[in-house]
Design an enzyme around this catalytic site. Structure first.
Site, short mmCIF file in Angstrom:
data_model
loop_
_atom_site.label_atom_id
_atom_site.label_comp_id
_atom_site.label_asym_id
_atom_site.label_seq_id
_atom_site.Cartn_x
_atom_site.Cartn_y
_atom_site.Cartn_z
N ARG A 58 7.85 -8.55 15.44
CA ARG A 58 8.27 -7.23 14.98
C ARG A 58 7.30 -6.19 15.54
O ARG A 58 6.08 -6.36 15.49
CB ARG A 58 8.27 -7.16 13.45
N HIS A 102 0.84 -1.19 0.00
CA HIS A 102 0.00 0.00 0.00
C HIS A 102 0.88 1.24 0.00
O HIS A 102 2.08 1.17 0.24
CB HIS A 102 -0.90 0.02 1.24
N ASP A 112 0.84 5.29 1.75
CA ASP A 112 0.20 6.02 2.84
C ASP A 112 -0.48 7.26 2.25
O ASP A 112 0.15 8.01 1.51
CB ASP A 112 1.23 6.45 3.88
N HIS A 151 4.78 0.11 -0.08
CA HIS A 151 5.55 -0.70 0.86
C HIS A 151 4.66 -1.79 1.46
O HIS A 151 3.44 -1.76 1.34
CB HIS A 151 6.18 0.16 1.96
#
Length: 334
Positions: A274, A207, A209, A264
């Site tokens: 993570r 996607h 941002d 990304h």
């Protein structure tokens, strides 16, 4: 929060899964933003990658450590406890489901608005701490992110020779700025998913941002990847002492496509969890987004995008899937 069953998660993850293309080694731009002359490096990075890493950022490590410890404690809590902080409305705790349109990932998260008071009592009761402690940890971190974001945006304006230099940063400084803060936790991926998809299960799908700029900090676990302009994906080596910066869709429009909003994604890790913390710098809902006249050669004829408000774009993005090209609806037909 209604947690998706293991069977439903399995079916949706497989349905939404796309085999990642091959990865290519690449030098992510590394910029020391304590140096005034780095403004030209920032411009180049935004033009070529839409993404870069910053060092000497001036963010106190105590702000980072304090908030990360609170996040780890929360995400380590039993699911039955974490569910009590949901459902998303639109802020709060979410699990697996990303947005309202069928996207899922191997992720759980907390989404907060930076400009409205949130009920931290929900989180504090799970962690057994004073809600003021959590609120202060978030506020200290977010204020540091806002300060860094504005500094970077002003250096970018100077590098582009735009006046005044706060043409971008004033949108984040506005008291009605629609900025967000997100904590993402990617647990180690279970063996059954790894066996089906190898080592490339999607934690958070590809996607861009929609906001102006995003500031990302994560722990020392790999997973983040960005897409180059030619469509190849490259893995971003983790660095828990630095920040990664994304150009958002709104900044791409304001620079008339000169800066690139980077696509990304995050891959799940089979061994380590993570944790990432992201500040999304957004304009006020009523703000009109359009290419800056100072960057146009032939006036409005040279504009690649129609003018729209942030509310219109945000509403359109909310109705789309993660991987959709949201800007295509606002491009001019030349």
């Amino acid at each position: 929060m209604v947690v998706l069953s293991r069977q439903v998660v399995n079916e949706q993850l497989i349905k939404n899964y796309k085999s990642p293309s091959s990865f290519f080694p690449c030098n992510i731009p590394l910029i020391d933003i304590s140096k005034p002359e780095s403004k030209n490096q920032l411009v180049k990075a935004c033009e070529e990658f839409g993404f870069f890493k910053v060092v000497n950022h001036g963010v106190p490590m105590e702000f980072i450590t304090k908030l990360e410890l609170e996040a780890i404690k929360f995400f380590s809590s039993p699911m039955s406890q974490k569910e009590k902080t949901g459902p998303l409305d639109p802020f709060g705790y979410g699990n697996m489901k990303i947005g309202p349109n069928g996207d899922v990932g191997w992720v759980e998260y907390i989404l907060l608005s930076t400009n409205s008071e949130f009920n931290y009592q929900k989180f504090a009761s799970i962690l057994g701490v004073n809600p003021k402690d959590i609120r202060d940890a978030v506020n200290d971190y977010v204020l540091a992110m806002k300060k860094m974001a504005c500094e970077i945006l002003e250096m970018l304006a100077e590098g582009l020779k735009i006046h005044p230099k706060n043409v971008f940063s004033k949108l984040l400084m506005d008291e009605k700025s629609d900025s967000l803060f997100r904590l993402n936790h990617y647990p180690p991926c279970p063996d059954e998913f790894q066996e089906y998809n190898g080592r490339n299960l999607i934690g958070f799908g590809e996607h861009t941002d929609p906001q102006i700029i995003s500031l990302l900090r994560s722990n020392n676990t790999s997973g983040l990847q960005i897409s180059l302009v030619d469509g190849h994906w490259i893995s971003v080596p983790p660095d828990q002492n630095s920040f990664f910066i994304n150009v958002g869709d709104s900044l791409q429009v304001m620079t008339n496509g000169r800066f690139k909003s980077v696509k990304h994604r995050v891959l799940a890790n089979s061994v380590k969890s993570r944790l990432s913390m992201i500040y999304f710098g957004g304009p006020p809902l009523s703000e009109k987004i359009a290419p800056l006249s100072s960057l146009l050669i032939k006036g409005d004829q040279d504009s690649l995008y129609k003018e729209f408000t942030w509310f219109e774009y945000k509403n359109s993005a909310y109705k789309s899937r993660l991987a959709d090209n949201r800007l295509v609806l606002f491009e001019k037909v030349l």
